[in-house]
Design a protein around this motif. Structure first.
Motif, short mmCIF file in Angstrom:
data_model
loop_
_atom_site.label_atom_id
_atom_site.label_comp_id
_atom_site.label_asym_id
_atom_site.label_seq_id
_atom_site.Cartn_x
_atom_site.Cartn_y
_atom_site.Cartn_z
N GLN A 14 0.83 -1.20 0.00
CA GLN A 14 0.00 0.00 0.00
C GLN A 14 0.87 1.26 0.00
O GLN A 14 0.59 2.23 -0.72
N THR A 15 1.94 1.24 0.80
CA THR A 15 2.86 2.38 0.83
C THR A 15 3.55 2.56 -0.52
O THR A 15 3.72 3.68 -1.02
N ASP A 16 3.94 1.43 -1.12
CA ASP A 16 4.57 1.49 -2.44
C ASP A 16 3.62 2.07 -3.47
O ASP A 16 3.99 2.92 -4.30
N LEU A 17 2.36 1.63 -3.44
CA LEU A 17 1.34 2.15 -4.36
C LEU A 17 1.14 3.65 -4.16
O LEU A 17 1.03 4.41 -5.12
N SER A 18 1.11 4.09 -2.90
CA SER A 18 0.90 5.50 -2.61
C SER A 18 2.07 6.34 -3.11
O SER A 18 1.88 7.43 -3.65
N VAL A 245 5.12 0.71 -14.85
CA VAL A 245 5.61 -0.65 -14.67
C VAL A 245 5.74 -0.97 -13.18
O VAL A 245 5.35 -2.05 -12.71
N SER A 246 6.26 -0.01 -12.42
CA SER A 246 6.38 -0.20 -10.96
C SER A 246 5.00 -0.32 -10.32
O SER A 246 4.82 -1.07 -9.35
N LEU A 247 4.03 0.41 -10.86
CA LEU A 247 2.67 0.35 -10.34
C LEU A 247 2.07 -1.03 -10.52
O LEU A 247 1.41 -1.56 -9.62
N ILE A 248 2.32 -1.64 -11.67
CA ILE A 248 1.84 -3.00 -11.92
C ILE A 248 2.48 -3.98 -10.93
O ILE A 248 1.82 -4.85 -10.36
N PHE A 254 0.50 -6.59 -3.84
CA PHE A 254 -0.66 -6.42 -2.96
C PHE A 254 -1.61 -7.61 -3.11
O PHE A 254 -2.09 -8.17 -2.12
N GLN A 255 -1.87 -7.99 -4.35
CA GLN A 255 -2.78 -9.12 -4.59
C GLN A 255 -2.23 -10.42 -4.03
O GLN A 255 -2.98 -11.24 -3.47
N ALA A 256 -0.92 -10.63 -4.15
CA ALA A 256 -0.31 -11.86 -3.65
C ALA A 256 -0.41 -11.95 -2.13
O ALA A 256 -0.70 -13.01 -1.57
N ASN A 257 -0.17 -10.81 -1.45
CA ASN A 257 -0.27 -10.81 0.02
C ASN A 257 -1.72 -10.99 0.46
O ASN A 257 -1.98 -11.67 1.47
N ALA A 258 -2.65 -10.40 -0.28
CA ALA A 258 -4.06 -10.59 0.05
C ALA A 258 -4.45 -12.06 -0.13
O ALA A 258 -5.21 -12.62 0.68
N GLN A 259 -3.92 -12.70 -1.17
CA GLN A 259 -4.20 -14.12 -1.40
C GLN A 259 -3.60 -14.98 -0.31
O GLN A 259 -4.20 -15.99 0.12
#
Length: 276
Positions: A14-18, A245-248, A254-259
């Motif tokens: 989340q911090t990376d995305l922000s 690219v970094s955003l992807i 994020f998706q992997a940790n949520a999974q």
């Protein structure tokens, strides 16, 4: 434990995305410097415990650092639009009574009703004193003074200002209708031992901290400070392709940790539902 490990990963993502989103949103901001989130792993074990049998405990944010690489220079043709080709910063000073000194790469300057040159936040641009040949005579903080544009020649009040020129070495010269010229001073520039330690305050402005070290004042073109370019502005050093690219990548993390949290929840629920 796996819940908390994955939770730390979610927070990091989340911090990376922000951080990346902030870079993208400021791609058009003058003098903006992109940031990068830096992470480190968490690990703990007793002194007598074999680390070969201990898994890590997640990730933590080490810090968000700004990247002070040079941005692209864009022509505007306006004298008081000034860019820095180098690592220096303009020095500006706020209004009394605090009169705080800050440092900026945003060279969009204008004038107020008192003919003082100010930045986009209303801070006054600072000059260093020069001699008749245009050489800086003092680099002490106390020697700085406000950049003011005269309306007439001090030696001939009937001669109005014709134009202002700003040389690559920061020397500001006023030319009057009678042909006389006057060196007003040299743009006060600053460099730091550790620019990444500066405290951002917005609008491409920073304040000095103990981590950045004290400002080292000088004229433009001295050492790593770099030269100034009148009639140009420095664009943000954001590469949109790289950021996307970094955003992807951050989104996938994020998706992997949520999974992983969902998987741990499924396993826990299965154990709870076991019947003896």
């Amino acid at each position: 434990m796996s819940f908390y490990t994955s939770l730390s990963g979610l927070k990091a993502s989340q911090t990376d995305l922000s951080t990346i989103s902030n870079n993208v949103s400021n791609a058009g901001s003058v003098g903006f410097k992109r940031s990068r989130a830096v992470f480190g792993d968490l690990f703990a074990a007793a002194p007598t415990q074999s680390t070969k049998t201990v898994a890590g405990q997640g990730v933590r944010l080490n810090g968000i650092t700004q990247q002070f690489s040079q941005g692209t220079l864009e022509s505007t043709g306006r004298t008081l639009d000034i860019a820095i080709a180098g690592e220096g910063f303009f020095v500006v000073r706020g209004a009394p009574p605090r009169s705080e000194t800050s440092f900026t790469r945003n060279g969009v300057f204008g004038t107020n009703s008192d003919r003082e040159v100010i930045d986009t936040l209303g801070n006054k641009v600072q000059l260093l004193p020069v001699d008749a040949n245009g050489n800086v005579t003092s680099t002490a903080i106390g020697s700085m003074f406000d950049f003011e544009i005269p309306d007439v020649d001090p030696a001939d009040p009937t001669a109005v200002l014709a134009n202002i020129t700003i040389a690559k070495d920061g020397l500001v010269t006023a030319t009057f209708a009678n042909g006389n010229t006057l060196n007003l001073g040299s743009l006060a520039m600053s460099s730091f031992a550790n620019s990444e330690g500066l405290r951002p305050i917005g609008d491409a402005h920073w304040q000095a901290t103990g981590e950045s070290g004290d400002p080292q004042l000088n004229g433009a073109g001295q050492g790593s400070i770099g030269e100034v370019r009148s009639g140009l502005l420095e664009r943000a050093n954001v590469d949109l392709t790289e950021e996307l690219v970094s955003l992807i990548g951050a989104q996938r993390n994020f998706q992997a940790n949520a999974q992983a949290i969902e998987t741990a929840n499924t396993l826990t629920q299965t154990i709870i539902n076991l019947q003896v």
